[in-house]
Design an enzyme around this catalytic site. Structure first.
Site: not given
Ligand code: DGL
Length: 275
Positions: A18-19, A50-51, A81-83, A162, A194-196
């Site tokens: 992921d980012s 990344y978005g 990561c969805n993006t 983050e 979004c995985t966040h």
């Protein structure tokens, strides 16, 4: 050549990237469901978020990170990561070929939501990149005819998470200002695309007074990984696997979050793959 011909080994690790910390929500769900699998995690903190990046940049990052995970002999790569799943899944799959199986985080969620009888109007909150790709709307409408989809980019949420801002006044104010938007007023289900976002799921549930059907990728992606490993006879039997966590740029918040998910059992390593 098929995957079998390349002889993927059950004893090899699962790679996840992921980012930043978002993919840890998926990693954590995988370790709970599959405690005998070893993970190699890569958080591309040097390029976070990344978005806001172009699809070309995301493809470039995805290829290089996949190469790193292949060098660590990963049998399966989860694009957590969805993006990156939206913009680079096909590119990464082509690059990886039969050296590993590649799983994205979008298809398992789409299947889950399309299978829910109650879903008629689905809201999607995600990064700008994911919303711009329109991938959820396209896939959901193909999977379930007549479904309405309203997508909203919520770019502030990733940086907020983050930075460790969740479960406080500031995060609540930001979350409310997004969820209050007219676009999301008529939805009956909400995808945290979004995985966040599982990290702020309790606050989102609270906003909806626990009456909204909220779906995130962590659990369903872990199930998908379990299924794929079983189908391909690649289940590991390792006792107490030692996971590895790499970042492209060291950040305190990443260190704290890894401990939040993995209870201090881990060592964070910097892998400067961008030199
Ligand atoms: N966690 C990621 C996602 O699922 C990326 C967020 C970002 O870096 O913008 O989209």
């Amino acid at each position: 050549m098929s995957k079998e011909q390349h002889q993927l080994k059950a004893s090899n690790p699962i790679g996840i990237f992921d980012s930043g910390i978002g993919g840890l929500t998926v990693a954590s769900a995988i370790t709970k469901l599959l405690p005998n699998e070893k993970l190699v995690y890569f958080g591309d903190t040097a390029h976070l978020p990344y978005g806001d990046k172009s699809a070309d940049s995301i493809k470039y990052y995805g290829i290089r990170i996949s190469q790193f995970l292949l060098e660590h002999q990963c049998k399966l790569i989860v694009i957590a990561c969805n993006t990156a799943s939206a913009q680079a899944f096909e590119t990464i799959k082509d690059f990886v070929g039969n050296k590993a199986i590649v799983v994205n985080v979008i298809d398992p969620v789409v299947n889950e939501v399309a299978g829910m009888a109650s879903s008629k109007h689905v809201g999607v909150i995600a990064t700008k990149g994911t919303v711009k790709s329109d991938i959820y709307a396209k896939k959901l409408k193909t999977a379930k005819k007549g479904l309405e989809v309203s997508s909203l980019a919520t770019p502030l949420l990733v940086s907020m998470i983050e930075e460790g801002f969740f479960n406080n006044k500031i995060s609540r104010a930001v979350i409310h200002s997004y969820l209050d938007r007219p676009k999301l007023k008529k939805i009956d289900s909400l995808i945290l695309a979004c995985t966040h976002f599982p990290l702020i799921k309790p606050e989102i549930e609270e906003y909806y007074k626990h009456k909204m059907n909220i779906v995130d990728s962590a659990g369903v992606v872990a199930q998908e990984v379990a299924q794929v490993l079983k189908t391909n006879k690649l289940q590991n039997k390792l006792k107490n696997p030692r996971h590895q966590f790499f970042v492209s740029d060291y950040t305190d918040s990443f260190e704290k979050s890894t401990h939040y998910f993995f209870k201090g059992k881990i060592k964070l390593e910097k892998a400067d793959i961008w030199k």
